[in-house]
Design an enzyme around this catalytic site. Sequence first.
Site, PDB file in Angstrom:
ATOM      1  N   ASP A 191      26.548  92.220  11.853  1.00 21.04           N
ATOM      2  CA  ASP A 191      25.936  92.881  10.695  1.00 21.04           C
ATOM      3  C   ASP A 191      24.417  92.791  10.868  1.00 21.04           C
ATOM      4  OD1 ASP A 191      25.422  93.931   8.033  1.00 21.04           O
ATOM      5  OD2 ASP A 191      27.436  93.272   7.503  1.00 21.04           O
ATOM      6  N   HIS A 266      24.869  98.971   9.519  1.00 27.11           N
ATOM      7  CA  HIS A 266      24.862  97.503   9.474  1.00 27.11           C
ATOM      8  C   HIS A 266      24.689  96.910  10.867  1.00 27.11           C
ATOM      9  CE1 HIS A 266      25.495  96.479   5.279  1.00 27.11           C
ATOM     10  NE2 HIS A 266      26.332  97.494   5.175  1.00 27.11           N
ATOM     11  N   GLU A 333      28.306 102.015   4.314  1.00 23.38           N
ATOM     12  CA  GLU A 333      26.899 102.012   3.912  1.00 23.38           C
ATOM     13  C   GLU A 333      25.937 102.425   5.025  1.00 23.38           C
ATOM     14  OE1 GLU A 333      26.874  98.655   0.462  1.00 23.38           O
ATOM     15  OE2 GLU A 333      26.871  97.870   2.502  1.00 23.38           O
TER      16      GLU A 333
HETATM   17  C1  ACM Z   1      31.122  96.352   2.060  1.00 23.92           C
HETATM   18  O1  ACM Z   1      31.237  95.546   1.116  1.00 23.92           O
HETATM   19  N1  ACM Z   1      29.938  96.863   2.362  1.00 23.92           N
HETATM   20  C2  ACM Z   1      32.259  96.778   2.830  1.00 23.92           C
END
Ligand code: ACM
Length: 768
Positions: A191, A266, A333
């Site tokens: 991430d 991410h 995201e």
């Molecule tokens: C997430 O909580 N961004 C999958």
Amino acid sequence: MRLLLFIFLIFIKTVAYGNSYPAIIPAPVSIQLTDKQFIIDDETTIRFNNEDKELKELADFFSSYVGGISRYTLNHNTNAPKSIHLEIVNESGLGDEGYELNVNSTEISIRANNRKGIFWGMQSIFQTLTPVRTNTALVVPGMQIIDYPRFGWRGMMLDVSRHFFPPETIKQFIDLLASYKLNVFHWHLTDDPGWRIEIKRYPLLTEVGAWRVDRVNTPWPYREPVREGEPSTYGGYYTQDQIRDIVAYAQLRNITIVPEIELPGHSAAALAAYPEFSCTQRPQIVIPGGPYPEGIQTAYCPGNEEVFTFLKNILLEVMDLFPSEFIHIGGDEVEKSRWRNCERCQARIKEEGLADEDELQSYMIRRFDEFLTSHNRRLIGWDEILEGGLAPGATVMSWRGESGGIAAAQMGHDVVMTPGYPLYFDHYQAGPEGEPLAWGGMNTLKNVYDYNPVPSELTEEQGKFILGAQANIWTEFISTVSHLQYMFLPRMLALSEVVWSPAENRNWENFNRRLEGWHFRKFEKTGINYSRGNTRVSITPKSSDGQLKVYLDTEVIDSEIYYTLDGSEPTLQSYKYDGPIKIERSLTLTASAARDRRILGFLPARQDFNIHLAIGREVHYENPVSQRYSADGPNSLTDGVRGTLKLTEHWHGFNGTDMIATIDLGEMKTINRLTLGALQRNRDWIFLPPQVDFEISADGSNWEKWGIAPNPLMSGDDSNQIVDYTVINPSRDTRFVRVTARNFGVCPPGHPGEGHPTWLFVDEIVVD
Ligand code: ACM
Ligand code: ZN
């Protein structure tokens, strides 16, 4: 019928046996107790087919557990008067993971179709033994259990990017999963704040990507930006040898590890190591928390073919380490705005005939779906992978509520449910007063316990695409093992019952008795931290039939509720709650739960009530209120309760539509002021209405203008706030009031939701 009978038995026996009733979590499909208990001592052997290496491994596991809580070492396959018999059978009723357990005075037999069921059967026995080490013989109650899981995917996700937990902690976590018959460990390995898996071909991923500047002593959202020259000392990663060891450890415990390699978003840590794979290709740092620095690249550039080569090479090493059928590729995201300004990305969009950046993400996911499928694996991703079209083989993990999962199941794709409410275990479970800092939102033990992974929107056929559910723990706020345990215990036990036990066997009170009777003691004796539960009293107003009544409730079993009506802290001498409280004047109600003559909780629950002429009256909406934001029920706008700045409490939400509400005051009333409360939280897509129209009527059909209230804020004031739209006139008599609040429309240019419908949130129509 059979099932009903068993439930009845559970109830009866709980009363009759008290604490001696086996406190098995998750509750088995069926259990019948007898009085023929089995004693484990020096005269006990453990029998199994000696040729079967897996059974030998399990027998060793059993012996080692018994050795941990007693002085007995169980011999294998010796002549002894009493035996524990592990047997592989062929019984279709038990399925892939089920088991049958019979305990009488001379034998414990566990029968299953394969090693999985044997292992789960052993876990059930462990929970009938003493939770603490003892010098006396071990007693297993006489019983017959038939048991198998409701779902095949019973998972927990742990984020090790925001905080790195060492291999020993991961193994302890796996041990706990296995104790509760959870079978998937979703390991969030990469991430923005850290890359945690050694990749031999790209050593900088861990040499650079696993380390960041240390800001651990500041809560995540408030962390300061990195200054020039600060060393990156905080982090860590798992070597491939450590991962192989952990995978084998998990395998013995029936747990599949699903690795997650986030793409295309991410990915800031990977791009700190290899900036050439971002759109701007500019150097960057691994972020330590806090706001994202200006210009940071969190997404790979899908216009660059080398990005695909890079990620495929990584996934080849990942597949080599993890035998899991599913490989998680993230997909959530994604900051797609970078792609809009990238020549390569735009060229790719043109070449491939894609409509927009959403389709560009889909294009990328589709290529990885093909890649994983060609290696006999399956792609799973967060529900954003639906945007721009779902890849043919993809399985969807639904986290932004259940709607993504519902859409995917309706399209015939497999789904794992993990909605933020109630399955994000990084959110509060109590308080929040007195609780460690967490993301907002309240996911209590009972919220988790009451969860049903199959939404009612699905047909029976579509429901079969729900593989199961899992809970997620993101670690922005969690940097110690003890805090981690606190966040997932005991909520994980509630989850285990949700995903394993038949829905009709679930019983909140019985679950609590099992928790308190055995599991909490086990945690205490083995040094495991856990939350003692949600002691906050819930205060629920109900406006109907011209009256306002307030209902109080608590999740604490065997407790009482005390309350006051003058804002003071309740004591054992305050009013004791024994049914709905009628509220007839403006006041502040406070309430606390008490158990064993002790007030529980850090602070009492508190609610102001503001009484006005519309209290208790029905509200008729022309456009329906969103099911997701429906506050305390249909008449929440006439319950005297104002919303708070928090998102979910006491607000009625309208997505893209106007709010048009009519209220019948029941009889002619003299009024001089009408008010509508609305919420501004632009970043959460909640915008104020440009104007509110108020009308009055004596008969409900001939309407007269009362007035128009424009948005009272100064232009440019976009801070989060609650705003009253009010029109005052000389007194008039009226029976009906109609309020029309225009929806703002769509998110404005430059907003992350640009062009998407906005939310309108309203909390009360005050008639004075
Ligand atoms: C997430 O909580 N961004 C999958
Ligand atoms: Zn690009």
